[in-house]
Design a protein around this motif. Structure first.
Motif, PDB file in Angstrom:
ATOM      1  N   THR A 215     -26.214  -2.937   1.606  1.00 20.76           N
ATOM      2  CA  THR A 215     -25.966  -1.757   1.202  1.00 20.76           C
ATOM      3  C   THR A 215     -25.409  -0.704   2.336  1.00 20.76           C
ATOM      4  O   THR A 215     -24.702   0.438   2.268  1.00 20.76           O
ATOM      5  CB  THR A 215     -27.578  -0.977   0.619  1.00 20.76           C
ATOM      6  OG1 THR A 215     -28.002  -1.934  -0.195  1.00 20.76           O
ATOM      7  CG2 THR A 215     -27.417   0.352   0.119  1.00 20.76           C
ATOM      8  N   TRP A 216     -25.884  -1.174   3.620  1.00 21.13           N
ATOM      9  CA  TRP A 216     -25.639  -0.477   4.765  1.00 21.13           C
ATOM     10  C   TRP A 216     -23.864  -0.214   4.750  1.00 21.13           C
ATOM     11  O   TRP A 216     -23.434   0.667   5.377  1.00 21.13           O
ATOM     12  CB  TRP A 216     -26.191  -0.824   6.139  1.00 21.13           C
ATOM     13  CG  TRP A 216     -27.706  -0.794   6.146  1.00 21.13           C
ATOM     14  CD1 TRP A 216     -28.431   0.233   5.136  1.00 21.13           C
ATOM     15  CD2 TRP A 216     -28.627  -1.357   6.927  1.00 21.13           C
ATOM     16  NE1 TRP A 216     -29.899  -0.063   5.589  1.00 21.13           N
ATOM     17  CE2 TRP A 216     -29.710  -0.941   6.604  1.00 21.13           C
ATOM     18  CE3 TRP A 216     -28.332  -2.401   8.102  1.00 21.13           C
ATOM     19  CZ2 TRP A 216     -31.126  -1.466   7.428  1.00 21.13           C
ATOM     20  CZ3 TRP A 216     -29.477  -2.994   8.688  1.00 21.13           C
ATOM     21  CH2 TRP A 216     -30.879  -2.520   8.328  1.00 21.13           C
ATOM     22  N   ARG A 217     -23.202  -1.327   4.360  1.00 21.24           N
ATOM     23  CA  ARG A 217     -21.934  -1.419   4.680  1.00 21.24           C
ATOM     24  C   ARG A 217     -21.219  -0.253   3.776  1.00 21.24           C
ATOM     25  O   ARG A 217     -19.920  -0.016   3.915  1.00 21.24           O
ATOM     26  CB  ARG A 217     -21.380  -2.861   4.185  1.00 21.24           C
ATOM     27  CG  ARG A 217     -21.858  -3.909   5.123  1.00 21.24           C
ATOM     28  CD  ARG A 217     -21.212  -5.294   4.919  1.00 21.24           C
ATOM     29  NE  ARG A 217     -21.165  -5.719   3.512  1.00 21.24           N
ATOM     30  CZ  ARG A 217     -20.618  -6.727   2.925  1.00 21.24           C
ATOM     31  NH1 ARG A 217     -19.738  -7.251   3.837  1.00 21.24           N
ATOM     32  NH2 ARG A 217     -20.724  -7.118   1.780  1.00 21.24           N
ATOM     33  N   SER A 218     -21.837   0.243   2.882  1.00 17.02           N
ATOM     34  CA  SER A 218     -21.137   1.155   1.948  1.00 17.02           C
ATOM     35  C   SER A 218     -21.044   2.619   2.762  1.00 17.02           C
ATOM     36  O   SER A 218     -20.531   3.448   1.986  1.00 17.02           O
ATOM     37  CB  SER A 218     -21.841   1.191   0.568  1.00 17.02           C
ATOM     38  OG  SER A 218     -23.089   1.590   0.785  1.00 17.02           O
ATOM     39  N   PRO A 220     -19.926   4.921   5.592  1.00 16.15           N
ATOM     40  CA  PRO A 220     -19.025   5.250   7.108  1.00 16.15           C
ATOM     41  C   PRO A 220     -19.825   5.204   8.485  1.00 16.15           C
ATOM     42  O   PRO A 220     -19.366   4.744   9.134  1.00 16.15           O
ATOM     43  CB  PRO A 220     -18.366   6.281   6.585  1.00 16.15           C
ATOM     44  CG  PRO A 220     -18.139   6.471   5.223  1.00 16.15           C
ATOM     45  CD  PRO A 220     -19.487   6.093   4.928  1.00 16.15           C
ATOM     46  N   ALA A 221     -21.114   5.697   8.325  1.00 14.99           N
ATOM     47  CA  ALA A 221     -21.841   5.923   9.427  1.00 14.99           C
ATOM     48  C   ALA A 221     -22.287   4.565  10.080  1.00 14.99           C
ATOM     49  O   ALA A 221     -22.708   4.225  11.355  1.00 14.99           O
ATOM     50  CB  ALA A 221     -23.268   6.697   9.256  1.00 14.99           C
ATOM     51  N   CYS A 222     -22.389   3.563   8.984  1.00 12.63           N
ATOM     52  CA  CYS A 222     -22.910   2.362   9.629  1.00 12.63           C
ATOM     53  C   CYS A 222     -21.931   1.521  10.561  1.00 12.63           C
ATOM     54  O   CYS A 222     -22.379   1.023  11.661  1.00 12.63           O
ATOM     55  CB  CYS A 222     -23.073   1.197   8.312  1.00 12.63           C
ATOM     56  SG  CYS A 222     -23.537  -0.363   8.823  1.00 12.63           S
ATOM     57  N   LYS A 223     -20.712   1.711  10.298  1.00  7.36           N
ATOM     58  CA  LYS A 223     -19.463   1.153  11.263  1.00  7.36           C
ATOM     59  C   LYS A 223     -19.694   1.981  12.440  1.00  7.36           C
ATOM     60  O   LYS A 223     -19.515   1.084  13.700  1.00  7.36           O
ATOM     61  CB  LYS A 223     -18.136   1.367  10.580  1.00  7.36           C
ATOM     62  CG  LYS A 223     -16.883   0.819  11.421  1.00  7.36           C
ATOM     63  CD  LYS A 223     -15.804   0.867  10.883  1.00  7.36           C
ATOM     64  CE  LYS A 223     -14.578   0.408  11.491  1.00  7.36           C
ATOM     65  NZ  LYS A 223     -13.176   0.630  10.778  1.00  7.36           N
ATOM     66  N   SER A 224     -19.837   3.152  12.656  1.00 12.29           N
ATOM     67  CA  SER A 224     -20.000   3.872  13.909  1.00 12.29           C
ATOM     68  C   SER A 224     -21.288   3.609  14.713  1.00 12.29           C
ATOM     69  O   SER A 224     -21.042   3.370  15.815  1.00 12.29           O
ATOM     70  CB  SER A 224     -20.102   5.542  13.702  1.00 12.29           C
ATOM     71  OG  SER A 224     -20.241   6.252  14.742  1.00 12.29           O
ATOM     72  N   ILE A 225     -22.321   3.284  14.135  1.00 10.65           N
ATOM     73  CA  ILE A 225     -23.351   2.962  14.691  1.00 10.65           C
ATOM     74  C   ILE A 225     -23.478   1.326  15.258  1.00 10.65           C
ATOM     75  O   ILE A 225     -23.922   1.226  16.582  1.00 10.65           O
ATOM     76  CB  ILE A 225     -24.699   2.835  13.789  1.00 10.65           C
ATOM     77  CG1 ILE A 225     -25.142   4.227  13.203  1.00 10.65           C
ATOM     78  CG2 ILE A 225     -25.871   2.114  14.188  1.00 10.65           C
ATOM     79  CD1 ILE A 225     -26.108   4.416  12.124  1.00 10.65           C
ATOM     80  N   VAL A 226     -22.748   0.389  14.607  1.00  7.27           N
ATOM     81  CA  VAL A 226     -22.288  -0.787  15.024  1.00  7.27           C
ATOM     82  C   VAL A 226     -21.610  -0.930  16.209  1.00  7.27           C
ATOM     83  O   VAL A 226     -21.700  -1.562  17.225  1.00  7.27           O
ATOM     84  CB  VAL A 226     -22.054  -1.783  14.049  1.00  7.27           C
ATOM     85  CG1 VAL A 226     -21.393  -3.135  14.673  1.00  7.27           C
ATOM     86  CG2 VAL A 226     -22.869  -1.996  12.931  1.00  7.27           C
TER      87      VAL A 226
END
Length: 296
Positions: A215-218, A220-226
């Motif tokens: 679910t995290w992949r949906s 945009p903030a997830c990409k920045s955190i990674v």
């Protein structure tokens, strides 16, 4: 659960429920049946003793509760074949262990367990099931609504509801669980309602492992955190650097999810509650409002 599969491999189990779970699968006959039993090996152990196209029987060892005999049933729709199920269960369930028989029996015991369709008759099928319960000392325990566990998913007067799924406990099990009751969950991905029987609230396992949620992949903030978590410099050999980067990234995602996405679980439970309420209204023949339709 009924799989309708001729086989299932370890990778599918890992994807379905995780690597901490063991399983036993009896293949389907054609496009129907197939029984899959899953148990968390970190909490319990399960030793399979008997298996057939209609039932898997084994000994479940539960810490603090001892050994329980458990039978997972997928009863045949053919009354003659179900006769073999009762004979099989009579032989393998006769001992002094607490015992549970649960699953889809494809049989109802009285007219209150059916809505619409052909008129209920106390014929050979229900009679044999009642005889088995009486002779083997098994009891149909209390349940929390909905009243029916299966629907043919048709509309109007063609719609049929029945209570095909249940849990039976013997007297030894009821002595250990005097207030036992099963809960029927909302039908979401099946025409049957899942059954929940809680044995002991104290038997719990809290994992310290953080797993990546799809679910995290949906977000945009997830990409920045990674990106920012992996960008930080680490010291040590290559394996240590990779471990630190991975651990830091997962922790960052976990706490971000906890703070920003905490409403997802409550929303999911709310929607399940609304689905269950609508299914109850439908089963009882109550009129639905326009708002109810919009919820779906």
């Amino acid at each position: 659960m009924e799989t309708k599969l001729s086989s299932i491999d370890r990778r599918e189990i890992d994807h379905l429920i995780g690597k901490d779970w063991d399983c036993w699968h009896h293949p389907a006959v054609g496009t129907s049946g197939g029984i899959l039993v899953l148990w968390n090996r970190l909490l319990v152990s399960f030793d399979v003793k008997e298996t057939s196209s209609q039932v898997i029987v084994g000994n479940l060892l539960i810490p603090n509760l001892g050994i329980w005999k458990v039978a997972t049933v997928y009863g045949s729709r053919c009354c003659g074949e179900r006769s073999n199920l009762w004979k099989h269960l009579e032989k393998c369930m006769e001992n002094s262990f607490p015992a549970i028989i649960g699953g889809d029996f494809n049989c109802i015991l009285n007219k209150e367990e059916k809505r619409r369709g052909k008129r209920f008759l106390f014929s050979k099928g229900p009679k044999e099931m009642k005889d088995f319960m009486m002779n083997s000392n098994f009891h149909d325990i209390a349940y929390i609504r909905p009243r029916f566990t299966w629907c043919n998913n048709k509309e109007g007067t063609s719609q049929i509801w029945e209570r095909l799924d249940r849990c039976l406990l013997n007297s030894f099990a009821i002595q250990k669980l005097p207030l036992a009751a099963i809960r029927y969950l909302a039908r979401v991905a099946s025409d049957h309602s899942p059954i929940v029987l809680k044995l002991d609230a104290s038997v719990r396992f809290k994992s310290k492992v953080i797993k990546f949620e799809d679910t995290w992949r949906s977000y945009p903030a997830c990409k920045s955190i990674v990106y920012h978590s992996l960008k930080k410099k680490d010291y040590g050999d290559e394996n240590m650097i990779l471990q630190r980067k991975t651990s830091r990234t997962l922790r960052a995602l976990f706490f971000w999810n906890k703070n920003k996405c905490k409403d997802l679980n409550s929303l999911k439970e709310k929607l399940k509650g609304e689905i269950l309420e609508l299914q109850n209204k439908e089963a009882l023949g109550e009129n639905w409002s326009a708002e109810d339709h919009l919820l779906l």
